[in-house]
Design a protein around this motif. Structure first.
Motif, PDB file in Angstrom:
ATOM      1  N   GLN A  33       0.865  -1.174   0.000  1.00 38.79           N
ATOM      2  CA  GLN A  33       0.000   0.000   0.000  1.00 38.79           C
ATOM      3  C   GLN A  33       0.903   1.226   0.000  1.00 38.79           C
ATOM      4  OE1 GLN A  33      -2.392   0.613   3.595  1.00 38.79           O
ATOM      5  NE2 GLN A  33      -4.180   0.722   2.274  1.00 38.79           N
ATOM      6  N   GLY A  34       0.516   2.268  -0.736  1.00 38.21           N
ATOM      7  CA  GLY A  34       1.346   3.468  -0.722  1.00 38.21           C
ATOM      8  C   GLY A  34       0.833   4.513  -1.677  1.00 38.21           C
ATOM      9  N   HIS A  35       1.336   5.721  -1.486  1.00 36.28           N
ATOM     10  CA  HIS A  35       0.957   6.838  -2.346  1.00 36.28           C
ATOM     11  C   HIS A  35       1.563   6.647  -3.735  1.00 36.28           C
ATOM     12  CE1 HIS A  35      -0.262  10.885  -3.317  1.00 36.28           C
ATOM     13  NE2 HIS A  35       0.958  11.170  -3.724  1.00 36.28           N
ATOM     14  N   SER A  36       2.844   6.249  -3.743  1.00 38.21           N
ATOM     15  CA  SER A  36       3.512   5.913  -5.007  1.00 38.21           C
ATOM     16  C   SER A  36       3.230   4.436  -5.281  1.00 38.21           C
ATOM     17  CB  SER A  36       5.012   6.163  -4.884  1.00 38.21           C
ATOM     18  OG  SER A  36       5.577   5.227  -3.972  1.00 38.21           O
ATOM     19  N   ASP A  37       4.094   3.777  -6.048  1.00 37.97           N
ATOM     20  CA  ASP A  37       3.885   2.353  -6.297  1.00 37.97           C
ATOM     21  C   ASP A  37       4.220   1.497  -5.073  1.00 37.97           C
ATOM     22  OD1 ASP A  37       6.661   2.155  -6.235  1.00 37.97           O
ATOM     23  OD2 ASP A  37       6.870   1.891  -8.406  1.00 37.97           O
ATOM     24  N   GLY A  38       4.789   2.114  -4.022  1.00 37.52           N
ATOM     25  CA  GLY A  38       4.997   1.418  -2.754  1.00 37.52           C
ATOM     26  C   GLY A  38       6.250   0.572  -2.660  1.00 37.52           C
ATOM     27  N   ASP A  39       7.179   0.737  -3.584  1.00 39.05           N
ATOM     28  CA  ASP A  39       8.380  -0.110  -3.615  1.00 39.05           C
ATOM     29  C   ASP A  39       9.261   0.171  -2.380  1.00 39.05           C
ATOM     30  OD1 ASP A  39      10.918  -1.299  -4.223  1.00 39.05           O
ATOM     31  OD2 ASP A  39      10.430  -1.203  -6.359  1.00 39.05           O
ATOM     32  N   VAL A  40       9.104  -0.693  -1.379  1.00 41.65           N
ATOM     33  CA  VAL A  40       9.710  -0.456  -0.065  1.00 41.65           C
ATOM     34  C   VAL A  40      11.243  -0.437  -0.130  1.00 41.65           C
ATOM     35  CG1 VAL A  40       9.721  -2.911   0.609  1.00 41.65           C
ATOM     36  CG2 VAL A  40       9.476  -1.151   2.369  1.00 41.65           C
ATOM     37  N   LEU A  41      11.816  -1.298  -0.969  1.00 35.10           N
ATOM     38  CA  LEU A  41      13.276  -1.357  -1.073  1.00 35.10           C
ATOM     39  C   LEU A  41      13.827  -0.068  -1.693  1.00 35.10           C
ATOM     40  CD1 LEU A  41      15.995  -2.850  -0.952  1.00 35.10           C
ATOM     41  CD2 LEU A  41      15.404  -3.947  -3.130  1.00 35.10           C
ATOM     42  N   VAL A  42      13.171   0.401  -2.735  1.00 35.19           N
ATOM     43  CA  VAL A  42      13.642   1.622  -3.393  1.00 35.19           C
ATOM     44  C   VAL A  42      13.480   2.830  -2.471  1.00 35.19           C
ATOM     45  CG1 VAL A  42      13.242   3.204  -5.322  1.00 35.19           C
ATOM     46  CG2 VAL A  42      13.295   0.736  -5.716  1.00 35.19           C
ATOM     47  N   HIS A  43      12.399   2.863  -1.699  1.00 35.95           N
ATOM     48  CA  HIS A  43      12.203   4.000  -0.787  1.00 35.95           C
ATOM     49  C   HIS A  43      13.299   4.048   0.280  1.00 35.95           C
ATOM     50  CE1 HIS A  43       7.627   4.145  -1.818  1.00 35.95           C
ATOM     51  NE2 HIS A  43       8.418   4.354  -2.857  1.00 35.95           N
ATOM     52  N   ALA A  44      13.625   2.895   0.854  1.00 34.50           N
ATOM     53  CA  ALA A  44      14.700   2.861   1.857  1.00 34.50           C
ATOM     54  C   ALA A  44      16.039   3.242   1.220  1.00 34.50           C
ATOM     55  CB  ALA A  44      14.776   1.472   2.486  1.00 34.50           C
ATOM     56  N   ASP A  66       1.873  15.974  -2.494  1.00 34.70           N
ATOM     57  CA  ASP A  66       2.026  16.440  -3.875  1.00 34.70           C
ATOM     58  C   ASP A  66       1.493  15.376  -4.837  1.00 34.70           C
ATOM     59  OD1 ASP A  66       2.857  17.222  -6.389  1.00 34.70           O
ATOM     60  OD2 ASP A  66       4.844  17.874  -5.739  1.00 34.70           O
ATOM     61  N   ALA A  67       0.422  15.729  -5.568  1.00 34.94           N
ATOM     62  CA  ALA A  67      -0.227  14.763  -6.465  1.00 34.94           C
ATOM     63  C   ALA A  67       0.705  14.285  -7.578  1.00 34.94           C
ATOM     64  CB  ALA A  67      -1.485  15.371  -7.065  1.00 34.94           C
ATOM     65  N   THR A  68       1.815  15.004  -7.801  1.00 32.80           N
ATOM     66  CA  THR A  68       2.788  14.602  -8.820  1.00 32.80           C
ATOM     67  C   THR A  68       3.277  13.171  -8.595  1.00 32.80           C
ATOM     68  OG1 THR A  68       3.585  16.880  -8.793  1.00 32.80           O
ATOM     69  CG2 THR A  68       4.967  15.263  -9.925  1.00 32.80           C
ATOM     70  N   TRP A  69       3.342  12.787  -7.311  1.00 31.68           N
ATOM     71  CA  TRP A  69       3.960  11.500  -6.976  1.00 31.68           C
ATOM     72  C   TRP A  69       2.945  10.389  -6.758  1.00 31.68           C
ATOM     73  CZ3 TRP A  69       8.168  12.993  -8.799  1.00 31.68           C
ATOM     74  CH2 TRP A  69       8.696  14.252  -8.500  1.00 31.68           C
ATOM     75  N   GLN A  70       1.658  10.693  -7.026  1.00 28.91           N
ATOM     76  CA  GLN A  70       0.618   9.674  -6.930  1.00 28.91           C
ATOM     77  C   GLN A  70       0.937   8.538  -7.894  1.00 28.91           C
ATOM     78  OE1 GLN A  70      -2.756  10.215  -5.245  1.00 28.91           O
ATOM     79  NE2 GLN A  70      -2.870   8.000  -5.542  1.00 28.91           N
ATOM     80  N   ASP A  71       1.016   7.312  -7.357  1.00 27.55           N
ATOM     81  CA  ASP A  71       1.301   6.108  -8.169  1.00 27.55           C
ATOM     82  C   ASP A  71       2.616   6.220  -8.945  1.00 27.55           C
ATOM     83  OD1 ASP A  71      -1.089   4.852  -7.362  1.00 27.55           O
ATOM     84  OD2 ASP A  71      -2.207   5.964  -8.885  1.00 27.55           O
ATOM     85  N   ALA A  72       3.541   7.049  -8.451  1.00 32.80           N
ATOM     86  CA  ALA A  72       4.817   7.238  -9.144  1.00 32.80           C
ATOM     87  C   ALA A  72       5.615   5.940  -9.201  1.00 32.80           C
ATOM     88  CB  ALA A  72       5.636   8.310  -8.427  1.00 32.80           C
ATOM     89  N   ASP A  73       6.367   5.775 -10.296  1.00 29.13           N
ATOM     90  CA  ASP A  73       7.320   4.672 -10.433  1.00 29.13           C
ATOM     91  C   ASP A  73       8.502   4.994  -9.515  1.00 29.13           C
ATOM     92  OD1 ASP A  73       9.430   3.042 -11.158  1.00 29.13           O
ATOM     93  OD2 ASP A  73       9.092   3.256 -13.311  1.00 29.13           O
ATOM     94  N   SER A  74       8.714   4.168  -8.508  1.00 30.27           N
ATOM     95  CA  SER A  74       9.744   4.482  -7.514  1.00 30.27           C
ATOM     96  C   SER A  74      11.150   4.506  -8.124  1.00 30.27           C
ATOM     97  CB  SER A  74       9.675   3.501  -6.350  1.00 30.27           C
ATOM     98  OG  SER A  74       8.481   3.712  -5.624  1.00 30.27           O
TER      99      SER A  74
END
Ligand SMILES: [Zn+2]
Length: 158
Positions: A33-44, A66-74
């Motif tokens: 679940q997440g605002h972007s695509d939720g890629d936990v490894l890339v976020h860390a 910021d709606a720019t990052w909605q469902d963003a490719d991490s």
């Protein structure tokens, strides 16, 4: 000069979402679940890179408001963060990571995950490593409610 960075992230696992690690989709009935695509490894990883360079954190660079990052490719977010790190004169030496979840198993996908992250960060594959762990049934991770990633990175500047 070298600098070390540390990043940590956690996402809830819910049905109807993709399970992404390092830009690679793993087969799973649930995903992050997440605002972007939720890629936990890339976020860390983004937090580790930005922290090592003293350039802020993922929430500052890509605010959830910021709606720019909605469902963003991490991986796209990672490329933006990497550009900032490079612009500050840093190059990445290596990345090491631990991903904790009960399922799916990371190992069959490890080579693809390493290759994906290495390609984004312009690194040889042996400079990127990732380990999959379970939480032995304990707590939210062990119950399969969430996935966590811990990442360290080393930067160097001439
Ligand atoms: Zn995240």
């Amino acid at each position: 000069m070298v600098r070390i960075g540390l990043g940590r992230d956690l996402h809830r696992l819910v049905s109807g979402r993709r399970f992404l690690l390092g830009g690679v989709e793993l087969p799973s009935p649930v995903g992050e679940q997440g605002h972007s695509d939720g890629d936990v490894l890339v976020h860390a990883l983004i937090d580790a890179l930005l922290g090592a360079a003293g350039l802020g954190d993922i929430g500052e660079l890509f605010p959830p408001s910021d709606a720019t990052w909605q469902d963003a490719d991490s991986l796209h977010l990672l490329a933006i963060a990497f550009d900032k790190v490079k612009a500050a004169g840093w190059s990445v030496v290596n990345i090491d990571a631990v991903v904790t979840c009960e399922a799916p198993k990371l190992l069959p996908h490890r080579a693809a995950i390493r290759a994906s992250v290495a390609a984004t960060l312009e690194l040889p594959i042996d400079a990127v490593f990732v380990k999959g762990k379970t939480n032995e049934g304990c707590d939210s991770l062990g119950k399969g409610h969430a996935v966590e990633a811990l990442v360290v990175c080393l930067l160097e500047r001439a």
